[in-house]
Design a protein around this motif. Sequence first.
Motif, short mmCIF file in Angstrom:
data_model
loop_
_atom_site.label_atom_id
_atom_site.label_comp_id
_atom_site.label_asym_id
_atom_site.label_seq_id
_atom_site.Cartn_x
_atom_site.Cartn_y
_atom_site.Cartn_z
N ALA A 7 0.82 -1.22 0.00
CA ALA A 7 0.00 0.00 0.00
C ALA A 7 0.85 1.26 0.00
O ALA A 7 0.32 2.37 0.12
N GLY A 8 2.20 1.11 -0.10
CA GLY A 8 3.07 2.28 -0.16
C GLY A 8 3.48 2.84 1.18
O GLY A 8 3.86 4.01 1.27
N TRP A 9 3.46 2.01 2.21
CA TRP A 9 3.81 2.45 3.57
C TRP A 9 5.29 2.78 3.67
O TRP A 9 6.14 2.13 3.06
N THR A 10 5.61 3.79 4.45
CA THR A 10 6.99 4.14 4.75
C THR A 10 7.38 3.56 6.10
O THR A 10 6.87 3.99 7.14
N ALA A 11 8.26 2.59 6.09
CA ALA A 11 8.66 1.91 7.32
C ALA A 11 9.60 2.79 8.13
O ALA A 11 10.25 3.69 7.60
N PRO A 12 9.69 2.58 9.46
CA PRO A 12 10.67 3.30 10.28
C PRO A 12 12.07 3.10 9.73
O PRO A 12 12.44 1.99 9.33
N THR A 13 12.83 4.17 9.70
CA THR A 13 14.15 4.11 9.06
C THR A 13 15.21 3.42 9.92
O THR A 13 16.12 2.78 9.39
N ASP A 14 15.11 3.54 11.22
CA ASP A 14 16.10 2.94 12.12
C ASP A 14 15.48 1.74 12.81
O ASP A 14 14.86 1.87 13.87
N GLU A 15 15.65 0.56 12.24
CA GLU A 15 15.02 -0.63 12.80
C GLU A 15 15.70 -1.12 14.07
O GLU A 15 15.20 -2.01 14.74
N GLY A 16 16.84 -0.53 14.41
CA GLY A 16 17.50 -0.90 15.65
C GLY A 16 17.07 -0.06 16.84
O GLY A 16 17.52 -0.30 17.96
#
Length: 439
Positions: free
Chosen positions: A84-93
């Motif tokens: 759906a074009g979601w922007t995931a969190p950039t810092d997965e840590g």
Amino acid sequence: MTLLDLTPRTATSDRLATLPVVIIGAGPIGLAAAANLVERGIDFTILEAGDRIASSVRLWGHTRLFSPWRHLIDPPSRRLLDAAGWTAPTDEGRAPTGHELVDDYLAPLAGLPEIGSRIRFGTRVVAVTRDGMDRTRTAGRATTPFLLRLEAPDGTVEEITGRAVIDASGTYTTPNPLASTGLDPIGATDIDDLILHALPDVLGTDRSSFAGKHTVVVGAGHSAANTLIGLAQLPKDELGTRVTWLIRNPSAIRVSSSPDDELADRAKLGSRVDQLVHTGQITLVDSFEISRLQPHDDGVRLVGRRRGEEAFLDADVVVNATGFRPDLSMLREVRLELDDIVEAPRRLAPLIDPNLHSCGTVAPHGFAELRHPEPGFFLVGMKSYGRAPTFLLATGYEQVRSIAAWLDGDMPAATEVQLTLPATGVCSTDLSSGNSCCS
């Protein structure tokens, strides 16, 4: 375990096949269950008692979770969101706060039409049973729909039926009582306005409840530690603020630091509380067993025993951080098989025993460990852990993945449970604010 034990037992009649799976709770695990069912083309309905998704998470939303983002996003949910074009969190840590978990992940997930259109808000489940039969009836039970009685905020009652039930309603709203007996202390109802729930927003919206007052925090786990660290910051700006930490055991083992913890911030949580006690910013009262609460001046008196002697402690306000337990009252007519000690599914209980396991040492488990004598009924998420405090979201995601596969008749996928977790727990803490939560 025999092959017969693993055979799918739902959708075995035309009557069941036309009904949805009913998911109780629109929190992280309930929504993950929905995402798994979407991918498998299985119809479902989500019943949420609150007026928004993740209503319990929002109550402690100021708190930072122990787990980093990479352990908080359910794989099927990610696939749906990515499409759906979601922007995931950039810092997965990085470990997010509860509010970030909701705003950046759960809200977009619930906003997907294939999930959001199936959520009913303001719908509290007050009872689960089988349509036309109580728990004593056996003949035809496995092919009889579940019946759920629902209550709206205005008191309106209705009933719906379902093919299966996944109870992901959690435990946050049902804390353990303050008394060491496991019962509510005598007199608790007379001063319930002075007993606050675990993980209050000490430095934010709830600040006025603690500023300039003597607060007693009861509990020996991480929720207590988070609150204590926040309270210890108040005296700098709020004169007269005092903090007492009350535990019933000689020491608070659960918040002790460990050099072997793969995520060091979790270990630092216990060290920080120890330092606050050592410097006198927090007064520790150990070995105190509460039995009674009494009004005292404008506050509360905790009465009990300490090292065999009668004892009491006065406070303006008390924070109950003694942990949580499942609310099983709505399941009276369901055939459950629960462990006698932790109230988790009997096959799961040995895997999560808090005397033997941290959240990171729990073995992968799925439908086989979560099943009950009631075919098609499952407790999942925090509620499946009963009174054990070691639950984390990644474990719950694997639970519902396995259950969805079982409901779909995909036995290879249902039985192939896998989970990789850091040693001694997926946990982190926001040391700037002193807030954290195991998940």
